[in-house]
Design an enzyme around this catalytic site. Structure first.
Site, PDB file in Angstrom:
ATOM      1  N   LYS A 131       0.862  -1.179   0.000  1.00 36.99           N
ATOM      2  CA  LYS A 131       0.000   0.000   0.000  1.00 36.99           C
ATOM      3  C   LYS A 131       0.888   1.215   0.000  1.00 36.99           C
ATOM      4  CE  LYS A 131      -4.459   0.926   0.316  1.00 36.99           C
ATOM      5  NZ  LYS A 131      -5.634   0.089  -0.013  1.00 36.99           N
ATOM      6  N   ASP A 171      -7.079   4.328  -4.417  1.00 41.49           N
ATOM      7  CA  ASP A 171      -7.727   4.234  -3.109  1.00 41.49           C
ATOM      8  C   ASP A 171      -8.329   5.639  -2.915  1.00 41.49           C
ATOM      9  OD1 ASP A 171      -7.668   2.198  -0.603  1.00 41.49           O
ATOM     10  OD2 ASP A 171      -7.566   4.207   0.203  1.00 41.49           O
TER      11      ASP A 171
HETATM   12  N1  GLU Z   1      -7.429   0.252  -2.679  1.00 43.33           N
HETATM   13  C1  GLU Z   1      -8.206  -0.910  -2.958  1.00 43.33           C
HETATM   14  C2  GLU Z   1      -8.240  -1.803  -1.739  1.00 43.33           C
HETATM   15  O1  GLU Z   1      -8.291  -1.313  -0.623  1.00 43.33           O
HETATM   16  C3  GLU Z   1      -7.814  -1.603  -4.249  1.00 43.33           C
HETATM   17  C4  GLU Z   1      -6.386  -2.012  -4.383  1.00 43.33           C
HETATM   18  C5  GLU Z   1      -6.012  -2.534  -5.769  1.00 43.33           C
HETATM   19  O2  GLU Z   1      -6.864  -2.605  -6.651  1.00 43.33           O
HETATM   20  O3  GLU Z   1      -4.846  -2.873  -5.939  1.00 43.33           O
HETATM   21  O4  GLU Z   1      -8.268  -3.008  -1.810  1.00 43.33           O
END
Ligand code: GLU
Length: 450
Positions: A131, A171
């Site tokens: 992340k 996100d």
């Molecule tokens: N931010 C999204 C999550 O919390 C998607 C992450 C992604 O698609 O890599 O899962």
């Protein structure tokens, strides 16, 4: 060597994390929430204790923190902090979104990265977990400021990502516009059209159909499965939804498609209640196209009112979908919701419900779906986007949505099965943590101490 009991082991690991991550409130909360449920799994698998699986799992493989300088429209130099936490790559390349929001700090990114390990494992899509993000605040910024910020952010991030190493996505504060700017800069620096390095791209240039809708749709599919198991459904039910970004918008859309009535949406300034049911076209226009405040919705629609005090959780409904941000639903809200007859709470956001509130729901017999299972549809569809990029193919909407639906059914089933296996049928928190942990731990065991 005598092994510590599961209880002692869990306490020891918790202490180490608390010591190393002093003050990282959100990260500690997410770790405790998982560790609290793993006793039964460790009792069944002492080899996980012996191999130090948890000791390794709670420590990110790599954390990168960098300066992001850019110039605003007045030609002033601005500096933000950028970061990428590469948490675990035992199941595949690091995968997870980027969040641009003033509340972003290392604790927030680590909690999100830690959650991502379990979520991504539950999708069965062979993706690791990471992340990233920045404390950059997109609110009130012009499109060219956002572009310059994204270009500067990518100028550093380029060194740490790649289609087989780490694949960021969106996100909060990062949607297809930002992914476009990030991708453009990546392509320029590397001189490669490496489509699979970012997901959430526009459908005209490598993006997957239904990726935008996937997190919200997926959460409602999960709720549908969970309710069906309990002999209930979405049809004819009132639903309260918080947030007004992609997750909330498409949760509302799917609730309505399934015959439910979604009546609320919110942003950081307040919320709207529309007893006639949310007018999706208007919501998309106000929040998506105009990037305006949610109060605009109420100004343009007679059946809606705009409220600034309290929260959507004061509005009585049988179904609740927290789709805004972490810790937005507290024990105080939970008490009101239980008194108002809520039947199911499904997390579209990451960790929106506080631990005290989760406990109250579970004690009251309210069905509760944790985000790491219920909102896995977004990242799962990102993995489908990666597959299409690798095969240079493109699926139509029907195929994309039916794959998403199938994955959410599977996530529900494996989560429920694990809740039964480890002694608490219907406890989806324990089920999601246990099912995901076993998958990750077995892969870590097989790949040795690294
Ligand atoms: N931010 C999204 C999550 O919390 C998607 C992450 C992604 O698609 O890599 O899962």
């Amino acid at each position: 060597m005598t092994l510590p009991t599961p209880e002692t082991h869990l306490r020891d690991v918790t202490r180490i994390v608390e010591h190393r991550s002093t003050g990282e409130q959100e990260f500690l909360q997410s770790v405790r929430e998982v560790l609290d449920t793993l006793g039964p799994v460790l009792a069944e698998h002492p080899e996980f204790i012996e191999a130090g699986i948890l000791d390794r799992l709670v420590e990110p493989e790599r954390q990168v923190i960098f300066r992001v300088p850019w110039t605003d429209d007045q030609n002033r130099v601005q500096v933000n902090r950028g970061m990428r936490v590469q948490f675990n790559s035992v199941l595949g390349p690091y995968k997870g979104g980027l969040r641009f929001h003033p509340t972003v700090n290392l604790s927030v990114i680590k909690f999100l990265g830690f959650e991502q390990i379990f979520k991504n494992a539950l999708t069965s899509q062979r993706i690791g977990a990471g992340k990233g993000g920045s404390d950059f605040d997109p609110a009130g910024k012009s499109a060219s400021e956002v572009m310059r910020f994204c270009q500067s952010f990518m100028t550093e991030l380029v060194h740490h990502i790649g289609e087989d190493t780490d694949i960021p996505a969106g996100d909060i504060g990062v949607g297809s516009r930002e992914i476009g700017y990030l991708f453009g800069q990546y392509r320029r620096i590397t001189q490669r059209y490496e489509a699979g390095v970012l997901t959430g791209k526009g459908v005209g240039w490598g993006g997957a159909e239904v990726r935008t809708e996937a997190t919200g749709y997926g959460a409602v599919f999960f709720a549908q499965e969970m309710l069906a198991r309990a002999g209930q459904g979405i049809e004819g039910r009132r639903a309260v939804v918080s947030g007004s970004g992609n997750v909330a918008t498409y949760a509302i859309e799917k609730v309505q498609q399934l015959g439910g009535k979604a009546i609320t949406a919110s942003d950081s300034s307040g919320y709207i209640v529309d007893e006639a049911g949310i007018d999706l076209e208007l919501l998309k226009q106000v929040k998506g196209v105009e990037r305006a405040r949610i109060s605009e919705y109420a100004e343009r629609r007679q059946s809606a009112r705009y409220v600034t005090g309290g929260s959507v959780w004061d509005v009585p409904a049988e179904l609740a979908f927290p789709c805004a941000t972490q810790n937005e639903l507290t024990d105080v809200h939970a008490k009101t919701m239980i008194a108002n007859g809520v039947r199911a709470v499904t997390e579209g956001a990451n960790m929106p419900t506080t631990p005290e509130a989760v406990e109250l729901f579970q004690e009251a017999g309210v069905l509760f779906a944790p985000g790491k299972a219920a909102n896995a549809g977004g990242v799962a569809t990102s993995a489908l986007e990666m597959s299409q990029n690798a095969a240079r193919s493109r699926w139509d909407r029907d195929k994309s949505e039916s794959r998403l639906h199938g994955i959410m059914r599977d996530v529900h089933e494996s989560t429920f099965d694990a809740s039964e296996r480890y002694g608490r049928p219907g406890d989806y928190v324990l089920g999601a943590n246990s099912a995901a942990f076993v998958t990750v731990a077995q892969a870590m065991l097989a790949q040795g101490v690294i």
